[in-house]
Write an enzyme that holds these catalytic residues in place. Structure first.
Site, short mmCIF file in Angstrom:
data_model
loop_
_atom_site.label_atom_id
_atom_site.label_comp_id
_atom_site.label_asym_id
_atom_site.label_seq_id
_atom_site.Cartn_x
_atom_site.Cartn_y
_atom_site.Cartn_z
N LYS A 118 -19.63 44.72 -10.32
CA LYS A 118 -19.84 44.84 -8.88
C LYS A 118 -21.34 44.93 -8.59
CE LYS A 118 -18.13 48.03 -5.66
NZ LYS A 118 -17.35 49.29 -5.62
N LYS A 202 0.82 46.88 -3.74
CA LYS A 202 1.16 48.04 -4.56
C LYS A 202 0.82 49.35 -3.83
CE LYS A 202 -0.22 50.40 -8.73
NZ LYS A 202 -1.17 50.64 -9.76
N LYS A 205 -3.48 54.81 -3.31
CA LYS A 205 -4.41 55.49 -2.43
C LYS A 205 -5.56 54.57 -2.02
CE LYS A 205 -6.36 58.71 -4.13
NZ LYS A 205 -7.09 59.51 -4.95
#
Ligand code: TRP
Length: 431
Positions: A118, A202, A205
């Site tokens: 990232k 899915k 959180k």
């Protein structure tokens, strides 16, 4: 029969949701009730520090997760249920394992690599905002597992790499210091579904699409009403394929109930009605647990006491084991009774197998304790190799091998506890 040890940890970083329940809590509680299984379940609060720097949230999550497991039927008398940070041997073992783990191996860990990728994509320093804690995450997890010599580690697929790393750590350590660790295996429950969340992805959180496991009834109802559906009108046949609503129902219902629900879909049940059915089905399973959960949340001192008792059980294993590991790596007292002197004493105290040939030309073995007392006597074998194989089986499989080879043994046999103690003494001697 030797027991199989299962171990798994739950990071204390959030509030359990239905996906956690179906994917981990429910199967783990069921597994803990199987005979011949010893379960270690723990609250991974050291791991939580890696991603959370809000103390109150960690504390809250620890209570919520502990209460959820207990409410879902975990019996603290049957399993070792503890909080990771109550076992100081774990960070100590982490250091031992750190010293036998290649840095390059950790460079390849998925979670760390994802952060680096990232950063690279954003033209930033590869390690920008990466703590050493994140980098070391797999080693802490390896210590969790190896501390209790777990055989099976029930985890999600995303954790398989960590279990493989723990195996490597066990091998590296054993290679240097002798056989101390069992190589653990990931236990992936193929039959356990990943639950979709409110938006069909899915339940997680990180997608903010979860249904808290113990949401109050009214909130549960509201959240279920917000599950994404298509725009088919009442009376129109609906597809079960790709329907989050249907998949969640399936995770709670029996095969017959699921078949009936599929019929409802085919016959054009209205989405509103389907949602009501889903709500009723989930609530039927959860409601009794919710009551217990709410009671535990209102009595944190009870949860604390249970965790303390669990930590005592865990440390009854971890403390002596860690003492042996310290000895093995050379962190030893300097007086004569420590170190090599103790190792020699241990050798004398260990039981041993003796192989010999009798006048009848046959080959025999016997097991004697440190003082030479006969504990086990074989009958004659045709070759020394056959006798050796039998010894090998006993060393590997213990009492179960002894009971399986009664025909090759004569009447002289110590009781099971004495035999087990003798076999154990040889184990720690080899280590
Ligand atoms: N890393 C695991 C997770 O996020 C939690 C965990 C910590 C764990 N230590 C463990 C799981 C040891 C299994 C064994 O899901």
């Amino acid at each position: 029969m030797s027991t199989i040890r299962f171990l798994t940890g739950i990071t204390t970083s959030g509030t359990p949701h239905l996906g956690n329940y179906v994917g981990s809590i429910r199967p783990a509680v069921a597994a803990s009730l199987r005979p011949g299984v010893e379960s270690y379940y723990f609250l991974a609060d050291y791991h939580a520090l890696i991603k959370i720097d809000e103390p109150a949230r960690i504390q809250r999550s620890t209570l919520e997760i502990a209460a959820s497991w207990l409410a879902a039927g975990l019996d603290p008398a049957r399993v070792v249920f503890y909080r990771q940070s109550d076992v100081p041997e774990i960070p100590e073992l982490t250091w031992f394992l750190t010293c036998v783990t290649g840095k390059g191996v950790l460079n390849r860990a998925h979670a760390y690599k994802a952060s680096v990728d990232k950063n690279l994509a954003a033209d930033a320093d590869p390690d920008a905002d990466v703590t050493a804690g994140l980098f070391m995450y797999p080693v802490l997890m390896g210590a969790d597992i190896l501390m209790f010599n777990a055989h099976h580690v029930p985890v999600g697929r995303d954790q398989i790499q960590h279990i493989e790393m723990a195996r490597d750590m066990a091998h590296s350590f054993n290679h240097r210091y002798g056989e101390h660790f069992v190589a653990p295996q990931a236990a992936i429950e193929e039959s356990v579904a990943t639950l979709p969340g409110l938006d069909g992805r899915k339940m997680s959180k990180s997608y903010d699409n979860t249904i808290p496991l113990f949401a109050p009834r009214t909130e549960l109802k509201k959240l279920i009403a917000s599950i994404k559906t298509d725009s088919r009108a009442p009376g129109e046949a609906k597809s079960t394929e790709g329907s989050a609503l249907f998949q969640i129902y399936q995770a709670f219902a029996s095969a017959e109930e699921t078949a009936a629900f599929a019929q409802d879909f085919a016959h054009g049940i209205a989405w509103g009605e389907a949602k009501d059915k889903l709500f009723e089905r989930i609530d039927r399973e959860i409601a009794p647990m919710r009551e217990r959960y709410e009671w535990l949340m209102a009595h944190p001192e009870e949860v604390e006491a249970l965790l303390h008792a669990g930590a005592a059980k865990a440390r009854a294993v971890a403390t002596p084991f860690m003492a042996r590991l310290r000895q093995a790596v050379g962190l030893r007292g300097l007086d004569a009774s420590s170190g090599t002197a103790t190792a020699k004493a241990a050798k004398v105290a260990a039981a041993s197998f003796k192989q010999y040939r009798e006048k009848d030309g046959q080959f025999y073995f016997k097991l004697v304790d440190a003082k030479g007392t006969l504990l086990l006597q074989s009958r004659g074998f045709a070759s020394p190799k056959d006798a050796g194989t039998a010894i090998g089986q006993i060393k590997q499989q213990g009492l179960s091998a002894i009971s399986a080879m009664q025909a090759q043994l004569d009447g002289t046999q110590a009781d099971a506890a004495t035999l087990q103690a003798a076999l154990d003494s040889m184990q720690s001697d080899a280590a």
